[in-house]
Design a protein around this motif. Structure first.
Motif, short mmCIF file in Angstrom:
data_model
loop_
_atom_site.label_atom_id
_atom_site.label_comp_id
_atom_site.label_asym_id
_atom_site.label_seq_id
_atom_site.Cartn_x
_atom_site.Cartn_y
_atom_site.Cartn_z
N PRO A 1 5.96 11.85 5.59
CA PRO A 1 4.72 11.06 5.61
C PRO A 1 3.98 11.08 4.28
O PRO A 1 3.21 10.17 3.99
N PHE A 2 4.21 12.13 3.46
CA PHE A 2 3.52 12.20 2.17
C PHE A 2 4.24 11.41 1.09
O PHE A 2 3.85 11.42 -0.07
N VAL A 3 5.31 10.74 1.46
CA VAL A 3 5.96 9.77 0.59
C VAL A 3 5.76 8.36 1.14
O VAL A 3 5.29 7.46 0.44
N VAL A 4 6.07 8.18 2.41
CA VAL A 4 5.96 6.86 3.03
C VAL A 4 4.49 6.44 3.12
O VAL A 4 4.15 5.28 2.82
N GLY A 5 3.61 7.36 3.52
CA GLY A 5 2.20 7.03 3.66
C GLY A 5 1.58 6.47 2.38
O GLY A 5 0.99 5.38 2.39
N PRO A 6 1.71 7.19 1.25
CA PRO A 6 1.15 6.66 0.00
C PRO A 6 1.75 5.33 -0.42
O PRO A 6 1.05 4.46 -0.94
N LEU A 7 3.07 5.15 -0.18
CA LEU A 7 3.69 3.88 -0.54
C LEU A 7 3.11 2.73 0.29
O LEU A 7 2.86 1.64 -0.24
N LEU A 8 2.90 2.98 1.58
CA LEU A 8 2.33 1.95 2.44
C LEU A 8 0.89 1.65 2.03
O LEU A 8 0.47 0.48 2.01
N VAL A 9 0.13 2.70 1.69
CA VAL A 9 -1.25 2.49 1.25
C VAL A 9 -1.26 1.69 -0.05
O VAL A 9 -2.07 0.78 -0.23
N GLY A 10 -0.36 2.04 -0.96
CA GLY A 10 -0.29 1.30 -2.22
C GLY A 10 0.07 -0.15 -2.02
O GLY A 10 -0.55 -1.06 -2.61
N ALA A 11 1.06 -0.41 -1.15
CA ALA A 11 1.45 -1.80 -0.87
C ALA A 11 0.31 -2.56 -0.21
O ALA A 11 0.05 -3.73 -0.52
N PHE A 12 -0.42 -1.90 0.70
CA PHE A 12 -1.56 -2.54 1.37
C PHE A 12 -2.66 -2.87 0.37
O PHE A 12 -3.25 -3.96 0.41
N ALA A 13 -2.91 -1.94 -0.56
CA ALA A 13 -3.96 -2.16 -1.56
C ALA A 13 -3.61 -3.35 -2.45
O ALA A 13 -4.48 -4.19 -2.77
N VAL A 14 -2.35 -3.46 -2.85
CA VAL A 14 -1.92 -4.59 -3.68
C VAL A 14 -2.05 -5.90 -2.90
O VAL A 14 -2.52 -6.91 -3.44
N THR A 15 -1.65 -5.88 -1.62
CA THR A 15 -1.74 -7.08 -0.79
C THR A 15 -3.19 -7.53 -0.63
O THR A 15 -3.50 -8.72 -0.72
#
Length: 364
Positions: free
Chosen positions: A54-68
Motif C-alpha cells: 500500500p505504501f507504493v500503490v497508494g502514493p502512485l494512485l494519489v499522484g495519478a489522481f492529483a494530475v487528473t
C-alpha cells in the motif's frame, strides 16, 4: 488508534514523495550508461510484491489522481490564458531557428561520439570516428543537409539491426526525419550556396550541379513541412515510452541499481520500488502525452526540466546522450503540437465555448 494514525501519516508522506518522484520521473533515463551490473530481480516477483504494497500503490494512485484533477481543473477554468497566449506568440518568433536547432542537436552528439570512440550511443563502443565526425559537421554547418540526414538515418538503422543497444538513442530517428523534412534553414551553408548559385552572373552558379535539383526537391517537400511537430512528437514520445519500459518497468533490477548507486531513496525519501515504478510510469505517461499531442508545450517543458535534473542527480550520465532530447523538446516548445494533436481539438472546443459565451441572447 495511534497505530492507525501513524499508518495514515506514513501513507500521506509516501503520497507526497510519489509526486516528487513523478516530477523527477525520468531521472536516470539511460540506466545502462551509469551502472555496469543490475540487481538480481525477478520481474513477476517484483511487480507481485510492489503492487500489493500500500505504501507504493497508494502514493502512485494519489499522484495519478492529483494530475487528473489538475488537468480537469485547467480545462474547466483555463487560467493564465493571456500569459499562455503571450508565451505562444514569443515562441512563434523563433520558428525560423527550428532547422538550426535540430541540426545542432543531432550534429554535436555525432561529433562527440566520433571523438569519444563510440557509435551514437555511449553504450556501444564502436569506433566510427571519420563517418560520425563528417556527418556531424555537415549537419552542424548545414551542408547537403537533407541528404546527410537521410544517410545518417540509414547508418543508424543498419546499426540498430546489428547492435540493438542503439535503441537507447531512438530519438535519432525522429530528429533525423525532422531535419530531412524541414531542410537546413538559416544560418546554413546550403542557404549561402543556394543564394550564390541562384544569382545571375556568378561563376559558382555556372558550375554548381546541385542548385536546380535541390530547388525542385525543396518545392516538393515544402507542402509537408507543417507535419514537422508531428514527426518530432512521435520521435520524442516513443523514446520516452521505450526508456520507461525497457530501462525501468521491464528491467527493474537495472533501475534499482541506479537508485542504490546514487542513494536516490535518501535524496527523496521513497522506497526504491516506488522510485522505479513511479519513474517508469511517469516516463511512459509523458511519452503517451507527447505522441497524442496533449498539452504539448507543457509536456516538452516537463521533459526539459527532467533532463536538467538528470544532469545534477546522475553526474556520471553522459551529457551528449541527452542533447538530441533537449533539442527536440525545445522544438516542441516553439512549434506546439502541430497536426493530429489533441491540443488542436482542445483549442477548437475552447474557441467554440468562448463564442457561445459572447453570443447575444436576443430579446423582444
Amino acid at each position: 488508534m495511534d497505530q492507525r494514525r501513524r499508518r495514515v501519516s506514513r501513507l500521506l508522506a509516501a503520497s507526497i514523495v510519489s509526486l516528487a518522484v513523478v516530477a523527477t520521473g525520468t531521472v536516470a533515463a539511460h540506466e545502462e550508461y551509469v551502472v555496469d551490473e543490475e540487481h538480481d530481480v525477478d520481474v513477476p516477483t517484483f511487480f507481485g510484491d510492489t503492487l500489493t504494497d500500500p505504501f507504493v500503490v497508494g502514493p502512485l494512485l494519489v499522484g495519478a489522481f492529483a494530475v487528473t484533477v489538475a488537468i480537469a481543473g485547467y480545462l474547466r477554468f483555463r487560467p493564465f490564458q493571456r500569459d499562455l497566449a503571450a508565451f505562444q506568440t514569443a515562441m512563434g518568433e523563433y520558428t525560423d531557428y527550428v532547422p538550426w536547432l535540430l541540426r545542432i542537436s543531432l550534429g554535436i552528439p555525432l561529433i562527440g561520439a566520433g571523438f569519444a570512440g563510440y557509435f551514437i550511443s555511449p553504450a556501444l563502443e564502436v569506433d566510427l570516428r571519420i563517418l560520425q565526425v563528417v556527418l556531424g559537421f555537415c549537419l552542424l554547418f548545414g551542408l547537403a543537409t537533407r541528404v546527410v540526414a537521410l544517410v545518417t538515418l540509414a547508418a543508424y538503422l543498419v546499426g540498430v539491426v546489428i547492435w540493438p543497444v542503439l535503441l537507447l538513442q531512438w530519438e535519432f530517428v525522429g530528429g533525423l526525419l525532422a531535419i530531412a523534412l524541414i531542410g537546413s534553414g538559416r544560418p546554413s551553408a546550403d542557404h549561402v550556396l543556394q543564394r550564390v548559385a541562384g544569382t545571375r552572373g556568378t561563376v559558382y552558379g555556372r558550375i554548381d550541379p546541385v542548385y536546380g535539383r535541390a530547388r525542385t526537391l525543396q518545392e516538393r517537400v515544402d507542402g509537408y513541412r507543417r507535419y514537422l511537430p508531428t514527426v518530432v512528437r512521435l520521435g520524442l514520445g516513443s523514446t520516452f515510452i521505450y526508456l520507461g519500459l525497457t530501462q525501468k518497468l521491464l528491467q527493474p533490477g537495472l533501475a534499482l541499481a541506479v537508485v542504490d548507486r546514487y542513494d536516490l531513496a535518501a535524496t527523496v525519501p521513497a522506497s526504491p520500488e516506488l522510485w522505479v515504478l513511479g519513474a517508469g510510469l511517469a516516463e511512459v505517461a509523458l511519452g503517451l502525452a507527447l505522441i497524442a499531442g496533449l498539452f504539448t508545450r507543457a509536456s516538452a517543458g516537463t521533459a526539459i526540466a527532467v533532463f536538467t535534473l538528470t544532469l545534477f542527480a546522475l553526474p556520471d550520465d553522459p551529457v551528449l546522450a541527452h542533447v538530441a532530447l533537449f533539442g527536440m523538446a525545445s522544438v516542441l516548445l516553439i512549434t506546439g503540437g502541430g497536426p493530429y494533436a489533441v491540443d488542436g481539438h482542445l483549442e477548437r472546443v475552447a474557441t467554440d465555448a468562448d463564442e457561445l459565451e459572447v453570443m447575444p441572447t436576443g430579446g423582444d
